[in-house]
Design an enzyme around this catalytic site. Structure first.
Site, PDB file in Angstrom:
ATOM      1  N   LYS A 104      39.533  79.273  42.424  1.00  0.00           N
ATOM      2  CA  LYS A 104      39.676  79.314  40.960  1.00  0.00           C
ATOM      3  C   LYS A 104      39.662  77.881  40.446  1.00  0.00           C
ATOM      4  O   LYS A 104      40.475  77.035  40.864  1.00  0.00           O
ATOM      5  CB  LYS A 104      40.995  80.002  40.636  1.00  0.00           C
ATOM      6  CG  LYS A 104      41.046  80.660  39.289  1.00  0.00           C
ATOM      7  CD  LYS A 104      42.291  81.524  39.235  1.00  0.00           C
ATOM      8  CE  LYS A 104      42.506  82.113  37.874  1.00  0.00           C
ATOM      9  NZ  LYS A 104      43.816  82.749  37.774  1.00  0.00           N
TER      10      LYS A 104
HETATM   11  C1  E4P Z   1      44.090  84.699  34.991  1.00  0.00           C
HETATM   12  O1  E4P Z   1      43.599  84.783  36.099  1.00  0.00           O
HETATM   13  C2  E4P Z   1      45.431  84.234  34.691  1.00  0.00           C
HETATM   14  O2  E4P Z   1      46.181  84.231  35.891  1.00  0.00           O
HETATM   15  C3  E4P Z   1      46.212  85.099  33.750  1.00  0.00           C
HETATM   16  O3  E4P Z   1      45.538  86.280  33.427  1.00  0.00           O
HETATM   17  C4  E4P Z   1      46.832  84.380  32.610  1.00  0.00           C
HETATM   18  O4  E4P Z   1      47.546  85.291  31.847  1.00  0.00           O
HETATM   19  P1  E4P Z   1      48.721  84.886  30.818  1.00  0.00           P
HETATM   20  O5  E4P Z   1      48.089  84.499  29.540  1.00  0.00           O
HETATM   21  O6  E4P Z   1      49.519  86.151  30.692  1.00  0.00           O
HETATM   22  O7  E4P Z   1      49.488  83.764  31.471  1.00  0.00           O
END
Ligand code: E4P
Length: 216
Positions: free
Chosen positions: A87
């Site tokens: 990522k």
């Molecule tokens: C994406 O892969 C992120 O881990 C995640 O969806 C972020 O979500 P949040 O806005 O609830 O922190």
């Protein structure tokens, strides 16, 4: 549409996996910190444990923000297990690194995406997944699902292979709406997945069936 769970919590991953509908897991530094995972060895071991629990793509996020650092860290993460997807944040060096990973057979998930323009760059660099954060877009007064629809449309007409991974999901309705507009994947907290199960008429109907079953 594939279902990923968005957590580093092993109990929640196990519960979602036991439903039999889980296709993968996404994590991020905030989710890892929430579980108290500290230090390189503990982080690597945690990703390995998740890979052994779930047969699907597991996103592990780099911390570096410069090209060389992202590439070095990404190579180490990818070496943990064949199911690891590296990522990478949506920044200039991130795009350069995604292109490097693409050319070297390492799959990527471009994170922190908030616009169609950013999504086009991800696809051009060959990212496996693009992660628009729809909940955070909603929080800022815009429509997150509309962005998913726009990106899915652009990718379809341009023939881009990058999969649209709707992230920052906040509820079951987000999942339904993302499915409607053509997201390839939704990464969801456990309670949003479980929210799909619920309907009051199901509960009322089941109670009545169970009551009548006693008369059978
Ligand atoms: C994406 O892969 C992120 O881990 C995640 O969806 C972020 O979500 P949040 O806005 O609830 O922190």
């Amino acid at each position: 549409m594939k279902f990923f769970i968005d957590t580093a919590n092993l109990a929640q991953i196990k519960e979602a996996n036991e439903l039999g509908i889980l296709d993968g897991v996404t994590t991020n530094p905030s989710l890892m910190a929430k579980e108290g995972i500290k230090g390189t060895e503990a982080i690597m071991n945690h990703y390995k444990t998740i890979c052994e629990m779930v047969d699907g793509d597991i996103s592990a996020e780099v911390i570096a923000t410069d090209f060389n650092g992202i590439v070095e860290e990404g190579k180490k993460l990818a070496a943990i297990h064949p199911n690891i997807v590296v990522k990478v944040p949506m920044i200039k060096d991130g795009i350069k690194a995604i292109k490097w990973f693409t050319d070297n057979g390492i799959r990527t998930n471009c994170t922190l995406v908030f616009s169609a323009g950013q999504a086009i760059l991800c696809a051009k660099a060959g990212a496996t997944y693009v992660s628009p954060f729809i909940g955070r877009i909603d929080d800022s007064g815009w429509d997150g699902v509309q962005l998913i629809e726009q990106i899915a449309h652009i990718y379809a007409i341009q023939g881009f292979k990058t999969q649209v991974l709707a992230a920052s999901i906040r509820n079951a309705n987000h999942i339904i709406r993302c499915a409607e507009v053509g997201a390839h994947v939704c990464t969801c907290p456990l309670d949003s997945i479980m929210g799909l199960l619920k309907h009051p008429l199901t509960d009322i109907g089941l109670a009545k069936f169970l009551e009548d079953a006693k008369k059978m």
